[in-house]
Structure formats: structure tokens, C-alpha cells
Design a protein around this motif. Structure first.
Motif, short mmCIF file in Angstrom:
data_model
loop_
_atom_site.label_atom_id
_atom_site.label_comp_id
_atom_site.label_asym_id
_atom_site.label_seq_id
_atom_site.Cartn_x
_atom_site.Cartn_y
_atom_site.Cartn_z
N GLU A 111 -0.20 -2.25 -21.75
CA GLU A 111 0.69 -1.73 -20.70
C GLU A 111 -0.12 -0.93 -19.68
O GLU A 111 -0.84 0.01 -20.03
CB GLU A 111 1.76 -0.84 -21.32
N GLY A 112 -0.02 -1.33 -18.41
CA GLY A 112 -0.76 -0.66 -17.35
C GLY A 112 -2.26 -0.81 -17.45
O GLY A 112 -3.01 0.03 -16.94
N LEU A 113 -2.72 -1.89 -18.07
CA LEU A 113 -4.15 -2.05 -18.35
C LEU A 113 -4.96 -2.43 -17.12
O LEU A 113 -6.14 -2.08 -17.02
CB LEU A 113 -4.33 -3.12 -19.43
N PHE A 114 -4.35 -3.14 -16.16
CA PHE A 114 -5.07 -3.63 -14.99
C PHE A 114 -4.48 -3.07 -13.70
O PHE A 114 -3.31 -2.68 -13.65
CB PHE A 114 -5.02 -5.17 -14.93
N ARG A 115 -5.30 -3.07 -12.66
CA ARG A 115 -4.86 -2.61 -11.34
C ARG A 115 -5.50 -3.49 -10.28
O ARG A 115 -6.69 -3.80 -10.35
CB ARG A 115 -5.28 -1.15 -11.13
N ALA A 116 -4.68 -3.90 -9.32
CA ALA A 116 -5.21 -4.65 -8.18
C ALA A 116 -6.02 -3.71 -7.29
O ALA A 116 -5.66 -2.55 -7.11
CB ALA A 116 -4.08 -5.30 -7.39
N THR A 117 -7.11 -4.18 -6.74
CA THR A 117 -7.96 -3.40 -5.86
C THR A 117 -7.66 -3.75 -4.41
O THR A 117 -6.96 -4.73 -4.13
CB THR A 117 -9.44 -3.69 -6.16
N PRO A 118 -8.18 -3.00 -3.44
CA PRO A 118 -7.98 -3.36 -2.03
C PRO A 118 -8.47 -4.77 -1.70
O PRO A 118 -7.91 -5.44 -0.83
CB PRO A 118 -8.80 -2.30 -1.29
N GLU A 119 -9.50 -5.24 -2.43
CA GLU A 119 -10.02 -6.59 -2.18
C GLU A 119 -9.00 -7.68 -2.54
O GLU A 119 -9.14 -8.83 -2.13
CB GLU A 119 -11.30 -6.81 -2.98
N ALA A 120 -7.98 -7.32 -3.32
CA ALA A 120 -6.97 -8.30 -3.72
C ALA A 120 -6.20 -8.85 -2.53
O ALA A 120 -5.60 -9.93 -2.62
CB ALA A 120 -6.00 -7.67 -4.73
N GLU A 121 -6.21 -8.14 -1.41
CA GLU A 121 -5.53 -8.64 -0.21
C GLU A 121 -6.14 -9.95 0.28
O GLU A 121 -5.49 -10.71 1.00
CB GLU A 121 -5.56 -7.59 0.89
N LEU A 122 -7.38 -10.21 -0.13
CA LEU A 122 -8.01 -11.49 0.22
C LEU A 122 -7.29 -12.67 -0.43
O LEU A 122 -7.45 -13.81 -0.01
CB LEU A 122 -9.48 -11.49 -0.21
N LEU A 123 -6.49 -12.38 -1.46
CA LEU A 123 -5.79 -13.42 -2.19
C LEU A 123 -4.39 -13.67 -1.65
O LEU A 123 -3.63 -14.44 -2.23
CB LEU A 123 -5.72 -13.05 -3.67
N ARG A 124 -4.05 -13.01 -0.55
CA ARG A 124 -2.73 -13.22 0.06
C ARG A 124 -2.53 -14.71 0.38
O ARG A 124 -3.34 -15.33 1.08
CB ARG A 124 -2.62 -12.39 1.33
N GLY A 125 -1.46 -15.28 -0.16
CA GLY A 125 -1.14 -16.68 0.11
C GLY A 125 -2.04 -17.67 -0.62
O GLY A 125 -1.96 -18.87 -0.33
N LYS A 126 -2.84 -17.21 -1.58
CA LYS A 126 -3.78 -18.09 -2.27
C LYS A 126 -3.27 -18.46 -3.66
O LYS A 126 -2.44 -17.77 -4.26
CB LYS A 126 -5.15 -17.40 -2.41
N HIS A 127 -3.80 -19.57 -4.16
CA HIS A 127 -3.52 -20.01 -5.53
C HIS A 127 -4.74 -19.67 -6.36
O HIS A 127 -5.84 -20.20 -6.14
CB HIS A 127 -3.25 -21.51 -5.55
#
Length: 229
Positions: free
Chosen positions: A175-191
Motif C-alpha cells: 500500500e502506497g509503495l510507489f510514486r509517480a515522478t515529474p518525469e511520468a508526464e512524458l508518458l501522457r497518452g502513451k501505452h
């Protein structure tokens, strides 16, 4: 082979991680006989397969697959143990290449934009020296040319091992083990394709997917080397 290679093989012979026999030239980690007897799932790209259904209702998964079935004490378990605890980095990459080679003809990788390996916590990564899931992903990339994305999600704490926990305890443990980073925005709209070594209850992979699910338009699929069905 050179004389130095001959000497190295004499004093430090390469052995099969399953049966312990000396490996022949061209064999990596597993001898040919053990490789041939590994339990394939043959899931590949079957829509709505049983592994995929493990995640229904948890997050909107696109597809899921695994190369081998896992059984305690079996050959696949021996491979995974060597990958995680015996510094068998080349074996990790080789297994990733195997995933890529076997699943590619089925169309499983079509439309995947990035490979995202499940991260280790920084202290465990420092102790081990490598992340076996990242090396698996690198092997897959070698066969598919799909790029890796390594910094979109991080593990925020070093959770206790899942090995001897019950199903309920596994879910509580992540529970709550992972967190998205600011770099995750690069994955917007991606598979993206989440890559891990083994699927048991799906708790870890679900927690990782949850951390990324807030990214607008993201689509998530999963692949593992083994599945403890």
C-alpha cells in the motif's frame, strides 16, 4: 576460445543454474536440456487470458502475458533465484531477450511506446547492484527496439519481502509503495508495458500501475518472466 578463456573455464566453470552441469559454449545460465523443459504458459497475446483477468477490476489493463509458469522448487524458481541473488546479470538480460523473441510474433508488443521496469528501493538497489526487472526490460528492448523509461515511477520505501506472506498480507505490504515522478508526464497518452520478474498475487504490479494511473491518457500492459498461477 583463447587460452585465457580456457583457463577461466577450468578454474571457474560456468554451471547451469538448474541442474549444475557445465555449460557448453553458447549456453547462458541454463543448459540446453533444462531450457527445453521449462514450462511455457503459451499465453502470448491471447485477449482476455487468465493472467489478464487477474487485474480486471484493479486498474484498466490493456493486455498481460508471462513466458513461464512458476512452481516452488522448480527450474523457473531456480532461474529467478539466480537472477535476484547470485549476480547473474547476463542471465537477466538473456531471459528478457527470450521474452521478446517468444512474444514478438504474436503481436503482443504492437503499440507499446515504453518499457517500464518495476523499480527497486534505492537501498536494495545499492546492495544488489542491479535491478533484475530493469535487465529483463533491457533484454526485451534488444529484441523489440522499444525504449525504456526508467524514471517515471519510484519505490518510496523498502517493503519487506513478499515471499512468505499470505495474499492479504502482500496487498497490505505494498500500500502506497510507489510514486509517480515529474518525469511520468512524458508518458501522457502513451501505452506502457510494466516489466517484472514474477507475478504472484499481482499486488506489486497493481500498486505500480496505480501510481501511474493518474497520468492523462496512459494505457498500461504487463509482462513478466514467470507466473505463479
Amino acid at each position: 576460445m583463447s587460452i585465457w578463456t580456457d583457463l577461466r573455464e577450468f578454474f571457474f566453470p560456468r554451471l547451469c543454474v538448474s541442474c549444475g552441469k557445465r555449460l557448453m559454449q553458447g549456453e547462458t545460465g541454463l543448459c540446453l536440456a533444462c531450457s527445453a523443459s521449462l514450462p511455457y504458459t503459451f499465453i502470448y497475446n491471447k485477449e482476455g487470458n487468465e493472467m489478464e483477468r487477474c487485474f480486471w477490476g484493479r486498474f484498466p489493463i490493456v493486455r498481460a502475458s508471462s513466458l513461464f509458469y512458476y512452481a516452488k522448487g522448480g527450474k523457473v524458481a531456480q532461474v529467478l533465484y539466480a537472477m535476484k541473488y547470485h549476480n547473474r546479470r547476463t542471465l537477466c538480460v538473456k531471459m528478457g531477450e527470450w521474452i521478446g523473441s517468444e512474444l514478438f510474433p504474436s503481436g503482443f508488443f504492437e503499440g507499446i511506446d515504453f518499457l517500464v521496469p518495476v523499480p527497486l528501493f534505492r537501498t536494495r538497489l545499492r546492495q544488489r547492484g542491479y535491478n533484475q526487472s530493469e535487465l529483463l526490460a533491457r533484454g526485451i528492448s534488444l529484441k523489440t527496439s522499444i525504449p525504456l523509461c526508467l524514471n517515471a515511477v519510484c519505490r518510496v520505501r523498502n517493503n519487506a519481502t513478499q515471499t512468505h506472506k499470505s495474499g492479504y498480507a502482500r496487498w497490505m505490504n505494498v500500500e502506497g509503495l510507489f510514486r509517480a515522478t515529474p518525469e511520468a508526464e512524458l508518458l501522457r497518452g502513451k501505452h506502457i508495458l510494466l516489466v517484472d520478474d514474477v507475478l504472484t498475487t499481482g499486488a506489486t504490479l497493481t500498486a505500480c500501475a496505480d501510481a501511474l494511473s493518474s497520468i492523462e491518457g496512459i494505457r498500461i500492459s504487463i509482462v513478466t518472466l514467470a507466473w505463479a498461477k
